[in-house]
Design a protein around this motif. Structure first.
Motif, PDB file in Angstrom:
ATOM      1  N   ASP A   7       0.822  -1.214   0.000  1.00 59.01           N
ATOM      2  CA  ASP A   7       0.000   0.000   0.000  1.00 59.01           C
ATOM      3  C   ASP A   7       0.855   1.263   0.000  1.00 59.01           C
ATOM      4  O   ASP A   7       0.379   2.347  -0.379  1.00 59.01           O
ATOM      5  N   GLU A   8       2.112   1.141   0.413  1.00 60.83           N
ATOM      6  CA  GLU A   8       2.998   2.303   0.481  1.00 60.83           C
ATOM      7  C   GLU A   8       3.984   2.354  -0.688  1.00 60.83           C
ATOM      8  O   GLU A   8       4.443   3.435  -1.071  1.00 60.83           O
ATOM      9  N   ALA A   9       4.328   1.204  -1.233  1.00 63.59           N
ATOM     10  CA  ALA A   9       5.267   1.143  -2.359  1.00 63.59           C
ATOM     11  C   ALA A   9       4.976  -0.138  -3.145  1.00 63.59           C
ATOM     12  O   ALA A   9       5.538  -1.199  -2.847  1.00 63.59           O
ATOM     13  N   ASP A  10       4.088  -0.043  -4.104  1.00 62.21           N
ATOM     14  CA  ASP A  10       3.680  -1.196  -4.905  1.00 62.21           C
ATOM     15  C   ASP A  10       4.732  -1.453  -5.979  1.00 62.21           C
ATOM     16  O   ASP A  10       5.017  -0.572  -6.799  1.00 62.21           O
ATOM     17  N   LEU A  11       5.296  -2.649  -5.994  1.00 66.11           N
ATOM     18  CA  LEU A  11       6.341  -2.952  -6.976  1.00 66.11           C
ATOM     19  C   LEU A  11       5.808  -3.025  -8.405  1.00 66.11           C
ATOM     20  O   LEU A  11       6.590  -3.074  -9.344  1.00 66.11           O
ATOM     21  N   MET A  12       4.495  -3.003  -8.570  1.00 64.33           N
ATOM     22  CA  MET A  12       3.930  -2.887  -9.912  1.00 64.33           C
ATOM     23  C   MET A  12       4.064  -1.454 -10.418  1.00 64.33           C
ATOM     24  O   MET A  12       3.794  -1.175 -11.587  1.00 64.33           O
ATOM     25  N   ASN A  13       4.497  -0.560  -9.542  1.00 61.94           N
ATOM     26  CA  ASN A  13       4.717   0.842  -9.889  1.00 61.94           C
ATOM     27  C   ASN A  13       6.163   1.206  -9.546  1.00 61.94           C
ATOM     28  O   ASN A  13       6.437   1.788  -8.499  1.00 61.94           O
ATOM     29  N   PRO A  14       7.111   0.845 -10.417  1.00 64.34           N
ATOM     30  CA  PRO A  14       8.531   1.078 -10.120  1.00 64.34           C
ATOM     31  C   PRO A  14       8.863   2.535  -9.799  1.00 64.34           C
ATOM     32  O   PRO A  14       9.718   2.804  -8.946  1.00 64.34           O
ATOM     33  N   ALA A  15       8.187   3.469 -10.457  1.00 66.25           N
ATOM     34  CA  ALA A  15       8.464   4.890 -10.214  1.00 66.25           C
ATOM     35  C   ALA A  15       8.147   5.273  -8.774  1.00 66.25           C
ATOM     36  O   ALA A  15       8.862   6.084  -8.163  1.00 66.25           O
ATOM     37  N   ALA A  16       7.089   4.686  -8.212  1.00 63.41           N
ATOM     38  CA  ALA A  16       6.726   4.979  -6.827  1.00 63.41           C
ATOM     39  C   ALA A  16       7.781   4.433  -5.869  1.00 63.41           C
ATOM     40  O   ALA A  16       8.084   5.051  -4.842  1.00 63.41           O
ATOM     41  N   CYS A  17       8.348   3.288  -6.214  1.00 64.17           N
ATOM     42  CA  CYS A  17       9.419   2.717  -5.386  1.00 64.17           C
ATOM     43  C   CYS A  17      10.653   3.619  -5.404  1.00 64.17           C
ATOM     44  O   CYS A  17      11.276   3.873  -4.374  1.00 64.17           O
ATOM     45  N   ALA A  18      10.989   4.117  -6.579  1.00 64.40           N
ATOM     46  CA  ALA A  18      12.132   5.022  -6.704  1.00 64.40           C
ATOM     47  C   ALA A  18      11.882   6.303  -5.912  1.00 64.40           C
ATOM     48  O   ALA A  18      12.796   6.828  -5.240  1.00 64.40           O
ATOM     49  N   ALA A  19      10.657   6.806  -5.952  1.00 67.48           N
ATOM     50  CA  ALA A  19      10.321   8.032  -5.234  1.00 67.48           C
ATOM     51  C   ALA A  19      10.445   7.841  -3.727  1.00 67.48           C
ATOM     52  O   ALA A  19      10.846   8.758  -3.004  1.00 67.48           O
ATOM     53  N   ALA A  20      10.103   6.648  -3.251  1.00 70.86           N
ATOM     54  CA  ALA A  20      10.216   6.378  -1.821  1.00 70.86           C
ATOM     55  C   ALA A  20      11.664   6.464  -1.362  1.00 70.86           C
ATOM     56  O   ALA A  20      11.958   6.953  -0.267  1.00 70.86           O
ATOM     57  N   ILE A  21      12.567   5.996  -2.197  1.00 69.69           N
ATOM     58  CA  ILE A  21      13.992   6.077  -1.867  1.00 69.69           C
ATOM     59  C   ILE A  21      14.475   7.521  -1.937  1.00 69.69           C
ATOM     60  O   ILE A  21      15.206   7.998  -1.057  1.00 69.69           O
ATOM     61  N   ALA A  22      14.040   8.229  -2.972  1.00 73.38           N
ATOM     62  CA  ALA A  22      14.451   9.627  -3.139  1.00 73.38           C
ATOM     63  C   ALA A  22      14.041  10.488  -1.948  1.00 73.38           C
ATOM     64  O   ALA A  22      14.742  11.423  -1.565  1.00 73.38           O
ATOM     65  N   GLY A  23      12.907  10.146  -1.344  1.00 77.34           N
ATOM     66  CA  GLY A  23      12.407  10.936  -0.227  1.00 77.34           C
ATOM     67  C   GLY A  23      12.802  10.407   1.134  1.00 77.34           C
ATOM     68  O   GLY A  23      12.352  10.921   2.159  1.00 77.34           O
ATOM     69  N   SER A  24      13.663   9.394   1.173  1.00 81.50           N
ATOM     70  CA  SER A  24      14.041   8.767   2.434  1.00 81.50           C
ATOM     71  C   SER A  24      15.365   9.316   2.953  1.00 81.50           C
ATOM     72  O   SER A  24      16.219   9.767   2.187  1.00 81.50           O
ATOM     73  N   ASP A  25      15.531   9.259   4.275  1.00 73.80           N
ATOM     74  CA  ASP A  25      16.812   9.639   4.875  1.00 73.80           C
ATOM     75  C   ASP A  25      17.574   8.404   5.355  1.00 73.80           C
ATOM     76  O   ASP A  25      18.442   8.496   6.225  1.00 73.80           O
ATOM     77  N   ALA A  26      17.240   7.263   4.779  1.00 76.55           N
ATOM     78  CA  ALA A  26      17.883   6.008   5.175  1.00 76.55           C
ATOM     79  C   ALA A  26      19.345   5.979   4.755  1.00 76.55           C
ATOM     80  O   ALA A  26      19.758   6.653   3.809  1.00 76.55           O
ATOM     81  N   ALA A  27      20.129   5.150   5.448  1.00 78.54           N
ATOM     82  CA  ALA A  27      21.546   4.984   5.118  1.00 78.54           C
ATOM     83  C   ALA A  27      21.767   3.834   4.154  1.00 78.54           C
ATOM     84  O   ALA A  27      22.821   3.732   3.524  1.00 78.54           O
ATOM     85  N   ALA A  28      20.767   2.942   4.046  1.00 83.95           N
ATOM     86  CA  ALA A  28      20.855   1.794   3.137  1.00 83.95           C
ATOM     87  C   ALA A  28      19.449   1.330   2.806  1.00 83.95           C
ATOM     88  O   ALA A  28      18.499   1.580   3.558  1.00 83.95           O
ATOM     89  N   VAL A  29      19.320   0.655   1.668  1.00 86.74           N
ATOM     90  CA  VAL A  29      18.020   0.179   1.199  1.00 86.74           C
ATOM     91  C   VAL A  29      18.082  -1.330   0.972  1.00 86.74           C
ATOM     92  O   VAL A  29      19.026  -1.838   0.359  1.00 86.74           O
ATOM     93  N   ILE A  30      17.082  -2.044   1.486  1.00 88.17           N
ATOM     94  CA  ILE A  30      16.972  -3.492   1.275  1.00 88.17           C
ATOM     95  C   ILE A  30      15.664  -3.792   0.545  1.00 88.17           C
ATOM     96  O   ILE A  30      14.599  -3.355   0.991  1.00 88.17           O
ATOM     97  N   ASN A  31      15.751  -4.513  -0.548  1.00 89.93           N
ATOM     98  CA  ASN A  31      14.538  -4.956  -1.239  1.00 89.93           C
ATOM     99  C   ASN A  31      14.240  -6.395  -0.840  1.00 89.93           C
ATOM    100  O   ASN A  31      14.887  -7.330  -1.294  1.00 89.93           O
ATOM    101  N   ALA A  32      13.242  -6.554   0.026  1.00 83.72           N
ATOM    102  CA  ALA A  32      12.828  -7.884   0.470  1.00 83.72           C
ATOM    103  C   ALA A  32      11.448  -8.231  -0.077  1.00 83.72           C
ATOM    104  O   ALA A  32      10.769  -9.114   0.448  1.00 83.72           O
ATOM    105  N   ALA A  33      11.033  -7.530  -1.124  1.00 82.94           N
ATOM    106  CA  ALA A  33       9.750  -7.798  -1.759  1.00 82.94           C
ATOM    107  C   ALA A  33       9.993  -8.406  -3.130  1.00 82.94           C
ATOM    108  O   ALA A  33      10.976  -8.083  -3.795  1.00 82.94           O
ATOM    109  N   ALA A  34       9.090  -9.282  -3.557  1.00 81.84           N
ATOM    110  CA  ALA A  34       9.276  -9.939  -4.849  1.00 81.84           C
ATOM    111  C   ALA A  34       8.014 -10.680  -5.268  1.00 81.84           C
ATOM    112  O   ALA A  34       7.134 -10.953  -4.446  1.00 81.84           O
ATOM    113  N   TRP A  35       7.944 -11.002  -6.539  1.00 81.55           N
ATOM    114  CA  TRP A  35       6.958 -11.945  -7.055  1.00 81.55           C
ATOM    115  C   TRP A  35       7.557 -13.327  -6.846  1.00 81.55           C
ATOM    116  O   TRP A  35       8.581 -13.669  -7.425  1.00 81.55           O
TER     117      TRP A  35
END
Length: 281
Positions: free
Chosen positions: A29-57
């Motif tokens: 509901d917050e970052a649907d992987l069917m919408n790659p642009a939304a996933c990229a935007a979530a990273i762009a707006g984050s202050d995280a030090a690292a990103v882990i992708n634990a979601a998949a088909w």
């Protein structure tokens, strides 16, 4: 260390939440992987030090008839994430699979072994690997196999359910690989993220449980651990047809990952004991 994690309900995502409760975990509901642009935007707006992708088909058979969607989730979305992470100079960690190989032979596949997926799922995951590498940032692609936990749909839970209902089960004995506890994968990812934030380089690595075994032998271990009397009958893959072709050889050579990050292959037998204890206290 602030972490941004894609995935909330999957096996590894659940374990990441247990081990790193302060991480920001994004569900569909917050970052649907069917919408790659939304996933990229979530990273762009984050202050995280690292990103882990634990979601998949992960629906291997369903991917055979829905390859476009599987490729969006497993290929396009991780590519977009990796590009966004690279743009911010953030380490990006991504889970892949033994299905990128053709499953031939009887020797463990090394990370640099030529790929050759047998089906749509493997092709979609390979597309994700290629996109993550092409993004140019510091990344860790962690290929694993036969993921199990107390959560979601997996072999252990299926065997426990069927083993309590039936006197015997026919299980494939000619597919060999390393069952891998999701908790161990989560621990490896967190250790990898910490090392990469400190300056370590990632790359493509393998991480699976040991010792290698067959599905049938794994099933016997599950029955024994749970105290179930269900007998396991060995059958060849040819007697258990599925829409997607499964690799016969899922062995992974994990020595490079151990050398680079100091993390040994986990013993799936200990992981199995913990899983059964959680499911059948």
């Amino acid at each position: 260390m602030k972490l941004l994690v894609f995935g909330k309900t999957g096996q590894v995502a659940r374990e990441l939440q247990r081990l790193a409760p302060d991480a920001v975990s994004l569900g569909r509901d917050e970052a649907d992987l069917m919408n790659p642009a939304a996933c990229a935007a979530a990273i762009a707006g984050s202050d995280a030090a690292a990103v882990i992708n634990a979601a998949a088909w992960t629906a291997v058979d369903k991917a055979e008839t829905e390859e476009t969607s599987a490729t969006t989730v497993n290929g396009d979305a991780p590519t977009a994430m990796a590009r966004a992470a690279a743009a911010k100079g953030l380490p990006f960690l991504h889970i892949s699979t033994d299905y990128v190989f053709d499953g031939t032979g009887d020797q463990p596949f090394t990370p640099d072994h030529p790929t050759g997926p047998l089906g749509a799922y493997g092709r979609s995951k390979l597309a994700g690997e290629q996109g993550v590498r092409a993004a140019g940032g510091n990344h860790l692609i962690l290929r694993t196999s036969w993921v199990v936990s107390a959560h979601g749909a997996n072999f252990v839970k299926t065997m426990l359910r069927l083993g309590a209902e039936r006197d015997s089960l026919r299980v494939v004995a000619d597919q060999i690989g390393g069952p891998t506890p999701a908790s161990a994968i989560a621990e490896a990812l967190l250790a990898g993220a910490e090392a990469m934030v400190a300056g370590a380089r990632g790359g493509t690595h393998h991480f699976s449980g040991q010792p290698d075994t067959s599905w049938a032998e794994f099933a016997r271990a599950i029955m024994a651990e749970a105290g179930l009397s269900c007998r396991i009958e060995d059958i060849p893959t040819a007697e258990y047809p599925t829409p997607a072709k499964r690799p016969l050889n899922s062995r992974l050579d994990c020595s490079a990952f151990t050398a680079a990050f100091g993390i040994p292959r986990p013993d799936w037998r200990k992981g199995l004991s913990a899983i059964v204890k959680e499911l059948r206290p």
